[in-house]
Design an enzyme around this catalytic site. Structure first.
Site, mmCIF file in Angstrom:
data_model
loop_
_atom_site.group_PDB
_atom_site.id
_atom_site.type_symbol
_atom_site.label_atom_id
_atom_site.label_comp_id
_atom_site.label_asym_id
_atom_site.label_seq_id
_atom_site.Cartn_x
_atom_site.Cartn_y
_atom_site.Cartn_z
ATOM 1 N N GLU A 309 42.822 36.516 36.010
ATOM 2 C CA GLU A 309 43.297 35.361 36.794
ATOM 3 C C GLU A 309 44.587 35.699 37.534
ATOM 4 O OE1 GLU A 309 40.964 33.482 37.121
ATOM 5 O OE2 GLU A 309 39.885 33.948 35.273
ATOM 6 N N TYR A 398 31.132 40.298 40.629
ATOM 7 C CA TYR A 398 32.203 40.840 39.786
ATOM 8 C C TYR A 398 32.057 42.347 39.590
ATOM 9 C CZ TYR A 398 33.340 36.023 38.383
ATOM 10 O OH TYR A 398 33.717 34.702 38.380
HETATM 11 N N1 BES Z 1 37.260 32.039 39.859
HETATM 12 C C1 BES Z 1 36.567 32.330 38.657
HETATM 13 C C2 BES Z 1 35.907 31.122 38.054
HETATM 14 C C3 BES Z 1 34.871 30.475 38.947
HETATM 15 C C4 BES Z 1 33.916 31.227 39.602
HETATM 16 C C5 BES Z 1 34.871 29.110 39.095
HETATM 17 C C6 BES Z 1 32.989 30.604 40.430
HETATM 18 C C7 BES Z 1 33.928 28.479 39.905
HETATM 19 C C8 BES Z 1 32.985 29.231 40.578
HETATM 20 C C9 BES Z 1 37.490 32.967 37.614
HETATM 21 O O1 BES Z 1 38.421 33.839 38.161
HETATM 22 C C10 BES Z 1 36.642 33.798 36.688
HETATM 23 O O2 BES Z 1 36.051 34.717 37.153
HETATM 24 N N2 BES Z 1 36.611 33.449 35.395
HETATM 25 C C11 BES Z 1 35.861 34.192 34.399
HETATM 26 C C12 BES Z 1 36.752 35.105 33.609
HETATM 27 C C13 BES Z 1 36.847 36.489 34.137
HETATM 28 C C14 BES Z 1 37.646 37.354 33.169
HETATM 29 C C15 BES Z 1 35.550 37.160 34.433
HETATM 30 C C16 BES Z 1 35.240 33.222 33.414
HETATM 31 O O3 BES Z 1 35.402 32.021 33.546
HETATM 32 O O4 BES Z 1 34.566 33.666 32.485
HETATM 33 ZN ZN ZN Z 2 37.634 35.590 39.000
#
Ligand code: BES
Ligand code: ZN
Length: 627
Positions: A309, A398
């Site tokens: 984050e 990702y």
């Molecule tokens: N921005 C994302 C969360 C998100 C993605 C919200 C798409 C709504 C739509 C956040 O940065 C994220 O990727 N969170 C991951 C954790 C990360 C370490 C992979 C999660 O929530 O698991």
């Molecule tokens: Zn993210």
């Protein structure tokens, strides 16, 4: 290509194709600033008040301003003149589209259309079903007080603020939020004034321009503890000490981020540790990331979520995907930075473990997309027109994104690639860009003397083709070689369960061990694992997740109550979606999934309900609509 390069000096908002997920017409009007004044009504589960938009007229002939809304009840729209005088404007709310919500069209009479900067004040209240907002009852929080939070990404901000809800537009914002006197409001913005001065009233200001999905609010029984000069943590009182201990490295992380990606442009970096129902592991709301309490493991083993984050402070918040089709620009860059920062802060061994685990998940995701008839979704650049943009949230953005940058790093060499990264952030700071713009900039960079050899065809295979490209780097899994050998010996009965060397295992090694177990692992072995190591719904969330995935895979019924409890206790997308996906692979699993979901649904944020329902009740004709 040169035409594209020349274009990149224009304001970001006029670049690229229109956003298929917004009614905004940014060639006519662009919203530059948003001032909201809202009161929280916990009884009715609504926000009520006004939003004042500073609007710039781009096309002098434009007479209708179209905004995005979802479920809003608009009472009046006024033009606020420079003198402060107001003039009523006519408006029309179109029938709602199930994905996009309702287009709000505001008309300018001839007298008023020609000013280049206008203020439009909209009085409204949100629906009690606003898709961004989750209202938690006291029983859903740690300290038994009501709680409210917003989740804007991808297109939910329109359900609590009428605006141009597209990441191609950046706004500054200010807010006044009125809450019950015993609660505290926080936002993705600087606090203004003395918070103690008038209880139940909070003011905020975000001076840096951000995309609408990053406007965020939380209200609850919140306390703050500083961690460093620029860092700190907010959470409910009973969780504050544990959270502060877990995230004690926050300042070091921030400094490492600056060394990697350039200056931190948001002044402060605080965390808000949320109740268990929170929809994500983390959400990169600027200045204040919202964080799932499932990351508070007690041993700092899950802090890569925080690193992730934080990394969004550069990739995502400073340089933003201009449509959701370009989501990989946010998440791929961030996951690459996360990897580099975990390596710098916690060592190469931990970073390569996390890489190896995530790579296995990527391979599985690509297979699943193919099987679901959505091979196009495994290209980096997506085509999400006509679909919920959150459908683009998969390991592809990702991990395939992370490895595209890993591939470039290999070609450049690390020092040269680090220079490239810093220049990327510097050049596009406070801009929203799309894949085409990125591609053109990358090709331009590669045209410089001394740049490495990377062909456009190689790049395009990553960006536009499904699956893993020919230039995919070799992902080293040898960090797990010894562990995999132990696992094989255990399965073959050469090592007793009680003799497994678990004392030395990091949580990541537990995850690998469990992930490697096949669906036909005998019940006796599962029972031994469960009783010897107390595997279940509690403890480290990543270990519990891998264990429960194995429980589903092996159809190990004695542990189903743990699975149910876990899914009732958390609302975090990755945990919830991974388990329901695993359940939906078989008929009996799906039946169990439907039973559990019926109970768990009220505790999930609307966007997570949507994601689970796509898995349990797929509608192929809709999913495939844009293919
Ligand atoms: N921005 C994302 C969360 C998100 C993605 C919200 C798409 C709504 C739509 C956040 O940065 C994220 O990727 N969170 C991951 C954790 C990360 C370490 C992979 C999660 O929530 O698991
Ligand atoms: Zn993210």
């Amino acid at each position: 290509m040169f035409a594209m390069l020349a274009m990149s000096v224009l304001p970001a908002t006029v670049l690229g194709a229109a956003d298929p997920h917004s009614y905004a017409e940014i060639d006519k009007f662009v919203v530059r600033h948003v001032a909201i004044d809202l009161r929280t009504d916990f009884e009715a589960q609504r926000l009520e008040g006004t939003a004042e938009l500073a609007v710039e007229q781009v096309d002098p002939n434009a007479a209708v301003l179209n905004l995005d809304t979802r479920g809003l009840e608009i009472s009046t729209v006024h033009l606020v003149e420079r003198s402060g005088r107001t003039r009523v404007l006519a408006f029309k709310m179109a029938d709602p589209d199930p994905i996009l919500g309702s287009k709000l069209s505001i008309e300018f009479p001839h007298c008023c259309a020609a000013t280049s900067q206008m203020r439009i004040r909209i009085a409204y209240r949100t629906s009690s079903e606003a898709s961004a907002l989750q209202w938690l009852s006291p029983s859903q929080t740690y300290d038994a007080k009501p709680y409210l939070y917003s989740q804007g990404q991808a297109i939910h901000t329109r359900s609590w603020i009428p605006l141009q809800d597209t990441p191609s537009v950046r706004v500054t914002y200010e807010a006044r939020i009125r809450t019950p006197a015993d609660l505290v409001a926080v936002m993705s913005a600087a606090r203004v004034g003395d918070p103690g001065a008038s209880p139940g009233e909070f003011r905020f200001e975000m001076k840096q321009p951000i995309p609408s999905y990053l406007i965020a609010l939380a209200v609850g029984d919140l306390r703050f503890q500083a961690l460093g000069d620029r860092t700190g943590v907010w959470t409910e009182p009973s969780r504050l000490a544990a959270a502060a201990r877990e995230f004690g490295d926050l300042s070091r992380m921030l400094e490492a981020g600056e060394r990697m990606a350039g200056p931190y442009r948001w002044e402060r970096y605080d965390l808000l540790v949320m109740p268990r129902a929170f929809a994500y592991g983390g959400m990169e709301n600027p200045r204040l990331s919202f964080i799932s309490p499932s990351t508070v493991a007690g041993d700092r083993s899950l802090v890569s979520v925080i690193v992730h984050e934080l990394a969004h402070s550069w990739s995502g918040n400073l340089v933003t995907n201009s449509t959701w089709d370009d989501f990989w620009l946010n998440e791929g860059f961030t996951t690459y930075l996360e990897h580099r920062l975990v390596e710098a802060l916690y060592g190469a061994r931990r970073a390569s473990m996390e890489d190896a685990i995530a790579y296995q998940e990527l391979v599985q995701t690509i297979k699943d997309l193919e099987a679901a008839g959505l091979p196009g979704d495994s290209a980096l650049h997506l085509d999400l027109a006509g679909r919920d943009p959150n459908e683009g949230t998969s390991d592809v953005a990702y991990q395939k994104g992370r490895w595209f940058l890993g591939f470039l790093e290999e070609r450049f060499g690390r020092p040269a690639f680090d220079t490239f990264l810093r220049e990327y952030f510097e050049t596009h700071a406070f801009r929203s860009i799309d894949t085409t713009t990125f591609r053109a900039w990358l090709l331009g960079y590669l045209g410089r003397p001394g740049a490495p050899a990377v062909t456009a065809a190689e790049i395009d295979e990553w960006l536009y083709r499904p699956g893993l490209p020919a230039t995919m780097p070799q992902v080293a899994e040898d960090v797990f070689a010894a562990l995999d050998a132990v696992a094989a010996d255990w399965r073959a009965g050469r090592i007793a369960t009680a003799a497994l060397p678990v004392k030395a295992w990091m949580p990541q090694e537990w995850v690998r061990f469990l992930d490697q177990q096949p669906a036909d692992l005998e019940d006796a072995k599962l029972a031994e694992l469960r009783s010897t190591f107390k595997l279940g719904a509690d403890g480290n969330a990543e270990i519990a997740l891998s264990w429960l995935e194995l429980v589903i895979r092996a159809q190990y019924e004695p542990a189903y109550p743990d699975l149910e409890r876990f899914l009732l206790d958390t609302g975090r997308w990755r945990l919830v979606e991974t388990l329901f996906r695993e359940l939906s692979r078989t008929g009996s699993g799906r039946a169990l999934g439907e039973r559990i979901y019926a109970k768990a649904k009220p505790g999930y944020h609307q966007s997570i309900q949507d994601a689970v329902e796509r898995l349990l009740f797929p509608r192929p004709e809709k999913n495939g609509a844009s293919q």
